[in-house]
Scaffold this active site. Structure first.
Site, mmCIF file in Angstrom:
data_model
loop_
_atom_site.group_PDB
_atom_site.id
_atom_site.type_symbol
_atom_site.label_atom_id
_atom_site.label_comp_id
_atom_site.label_asym_id
_atom_site.label_seq_id
_atom_site.Cartn_x
_atom_site.Cartn_y
_atom_site.Cartn_z
ATOM 1 C CD1 TRP A 181 -0.129 -1.496 3.396
ATOM 2 C CD2 TRP A 181 0.634 0.721 3.250
ATOM 3 N NE1 TRP A 181 0.240 -1.475 4.427
ATOM 4 C CE2 TRP A 181 0.897 -0.345 4.401
ATOM 5 C CE3 TRP A 181 1.093 1.873 3.289
ATOM 6 C CZ2 TRP A 181 1.900 0.322 5.348
ATOM 7 C CZ3 TRP A 181 1.618 2.370 4.255
ATOM 8 C CH2 TRP A 181 2.327 1.514 5.480
ATOM 9 C CE LYS A 205 -3.361 -9.550 -1.883
ATOM 10 N NZ LYS A 205 -4.045 -8.184 -1.532
ATOM 11 C CD GLU A 208 -5.168 -5.580 2.858
ATOM 12 O OE1 GLU A 208 -4.606 -5.661 3.887
ATOM 13 O OE2 GLU A 208 -4.674 -6.262 1.934
ATOM 14 N N GLY A 266 6.417 -12.733 3.672
ATOM 15 C CA GLY A 266 7.436 -13.195 2.634
ATOM 16 C C GLY A 266 7.896 -14.653 2.986
ATOM 17 C CD GLU A 283 11.251 -4.102 -1.576
ATOM 18 O OE1 GLU A 283 11.482 -3.911 -0.250
ATOM 19 O OE2 GLU A 283 10.517 -3.182 -1.936
ATOM 20 C CB CYS A 317 10.743 -1.130 2.601
ATOM 21 S SG CYS A 317 11.046 -0.698 0.816
ATOM 22 C CD GLU A 415 10.616 -2.230 8.078
ATOM 23 O OE1 GLU A 415 10.793 -1.554 6.739
ATOM 24 O OE2 GLU A 415 10.056 -3.120 7.902
ATOM 25 C CG PHE A 417 6.729 0.899 7.827
ATOM 26 C CD1 PHE A 417 7.883 0.437 7.197
ATOM 27 C CD2 PHE A 417 5.513 1.027 6.820
ATOM 28 C CE1 PHE A 417 8.089 0.108 5.843
ATOM 29 C CE2 PHE A 417 5.765 0.753 5.480
ATOM 30 C CZ PHE A 417 6.784 0.029 5.063
#
Length: 513
Positions: A181, A205, A208, A266, A283, A317, A415, A417
């Site tokens: 996203w 895909k 969402e 992942g 990734e 990221c 992380e 974010f």
């Protein structure tokens, strides 16, 4: 059934009208880019179940659209469509594929302002950053339109005069793509551009939270002339994502998968692909160190950190996460940084011109950032600036600077974010490199130094797939994007971006007299 279908159509039309009103108020020109249906086999379709899920603007939590909540049966239809299309698409010439990608690029450029408005509406990022993303995203289509004609084979020297040895690169087949996203346009073009250039077909895909950007981009791909089934988009809610993702990994008609997202997800996809020995590109997460050595230009280092940390409110990221500053210049750097954050960052709705820090994407992300900050402060970190949720709205967090940070704190181990800077002093080069490498991640690193010998020493020793030296913005279509350790497998962008979508066929021609 007819009544239900009528009601569903009426609901979609109502939501479409709401979205049009919102975006037209901000300058939208082409309402045809706004889709609330998925795209399978060259047709705009609803979910077989008729179910929808909402898309909200994170700046105000208002529903702006509803899109099909697709399930396994819908995804299977998309995969079948891509598989059938591959039978002919793989035989197209490199020039034909190149021209179609160039057409797509030209349309992206023509509609870049509308595409940026859609990104801001569903992802919340400031409009200036959305414009930057669209430019970045379309650059991959331009790049791979050119690289399509440079997928070279080889002729090897034969051990016998009766044989000739050739290596050909051919497309792997149907490629599944699960995109995040935080860059809802660019992460699609970076993957699909490479796959299509190689001769693969795609099932995408989108996240969402941000499906509208994917649908708008594919609308332009359709207009560019891509045949039915070559590109397919399946929209699905968070609840249906695990089952849909599993099929995208395990279907015997899928040759490979490309995923950008968390390391945890992942890892699951990697395991699911193992049963079919699929080609895979991952990734994944990062925990990027940002090192400022005593020889650095402090002003440049602050500028670089502002870019590397606060782009998309820290939701990238490759965002700088662990900020290491050599003790000789720590005070000077931290003072300049605090001044820059106080004076230059404006929090708010991304549609407002003066805003350069938007909301976080959803409540889960906000709670994560809040928890990391609270745990770090409880462990002894000092709050120089911010540290709390912002009163601008439900999903906003204050730009934050933490000091006296130690390596065992949540803000260093995880992380973040989010728009949070964690500062730590270091004494010498050896210590900085050891701290930087003490992570299971290895996506991006940044460091600032004017010492040429140090630049080479540190660049060689840092365990990372990408390194920015005296530079806070490293993303470009020409660069090989990807990490080491638990930050992923493979590379996107650059001439290496096509590698995941081709396999090498060895041909031995014998009987030569």
């Amino acid at each position: 059934m007819a009544v239900l279908n009528y009601l569903r159509t009426a609901l979609i039309h109502h939501k479409h009208t709401l979205m049009m009103e919102v975006l037209k108020g901000h300058g939208l020109r082409y309402a045809s880019l706004l889709h609330q249906e998925a795209y399978i086999g060259g047709k705009w379709v609803s979910a077989a179940s008729g179910k929808l899920f909402p898309v909200t603007n994170p700046a105000n939590s208002k529903v702006i659209a509803s899109v099909p909540d697709m399930e396994v049966t819908d995804t299977e239809a998309a995969i079948n469509s891509a598989y059938e299309a591959f039978q002919t698409w793989q035989t197209t010439t490199a020039r034909e594929r190149s021209l179609l990608l160039r057409n797509w690029y030209n349309l992206m450029e023509q509609h870049k302002e509308d595409l940026a408005l859609i990104v801001t509406a569903e992802a919340g990022k400031p409009l200036s950053e959305s414009r930057g993303e669209i430019g970045y995203g379309s650059s991959f289509l331009e790049w791979f339109s050119e690289e399509a004609k440079r997928i070279y084979g080889e002729v090897a020297q034969s051990p016998a005069s009766s044989k000739e040895l050739f290596f050909l690169r051919q497309p792997i087949g149907v490629a599944s793509m699960i995109t995040p996203w935080n860059f809802p346009n660019a992460m699609i073009t970076r993957k699909a551009g490479a796959a299509l250039a190689a001769g693969c077909t795609c099932v995408i895909k989108p996240a969402e939270d941000t499906p509208l950007s994917a649908l708008a981009a594919v609308d332009l791909a359709e207009k560019a002339g891509f045949p039915p089934g070559v590109i397919n988009v399946v929209t699905t809610s968070r609840a249906n994502t695990p089952a849909v993702g599993k099929l995208m990994c395990t279907s015997p008609k899928v040759a490979g998968i490309s995923f950008t997202g968390s390391t945890a997800i992942g890892r699951v996809l990697y395991e699911q692909c193992a049963s079919g020995i699929k080609r895979i590109g991952l990734e994944l997460g990062g925990n990027a160190p940002f090192i400022v050595f005593s020889s650095a230009d402090v002003k440049s280092a602050v500028e670089g950190l502002m870019v590397a940390k606060f782009r998309n409110s820290g939701q990238a990221c490759i965002s700088a996460n662990r900020i290491l500053v050599q003790e000789e210049i720590y005070d000077k750097f931290s003072e300049a940084l605090e001044e820059a954050v106080r004076k230059r960052l404006t929090v708010g709705d991304g549609f407002n011109k003066e805003v350069n820090i938007g909301p976080l994407i959803n409540i889960n992300q906000l709670k994560r950032v809040e928890r990391i900050v609270n745990e770090s402060v409880a462990a002894g970190a000092g709050v120089v600036l911010g540290g709390k949720c912002h009163d601008m709205g439900d999903l906003f967090f204050q730009p934050t600077i933490l000091c006296n940070v130690t390596e065992d704190m949540a803000c260093f181990q995880e992380e973040i974010f989010g728009p949070v800077i964690a500062l730590k002093k270091f004494k010498c080069e050896e210590e900085a490199v050891n701290i930087a490498n003490a992570s299971k991640f290895g996506l991006a690193c940044y460091f600032y130094s004017q010492d040429v010998s140090q630049v080479w020493r540190v660049a060689r020793r840092l365990e990372s797939g990408m390194i920015g030296i005296n530079e806070g913005l490293i993303s470009t279509a020409e660069g090989a994007f990807g990490g080491v350790k638990q930050s992923g497998i493979g590379r996107e962008g650059s001439r290496h971006g096509i590698d995941d979508y081709t396999y090498l066929k060895y041909i031995c021609l014998g009987g030569i007299n």
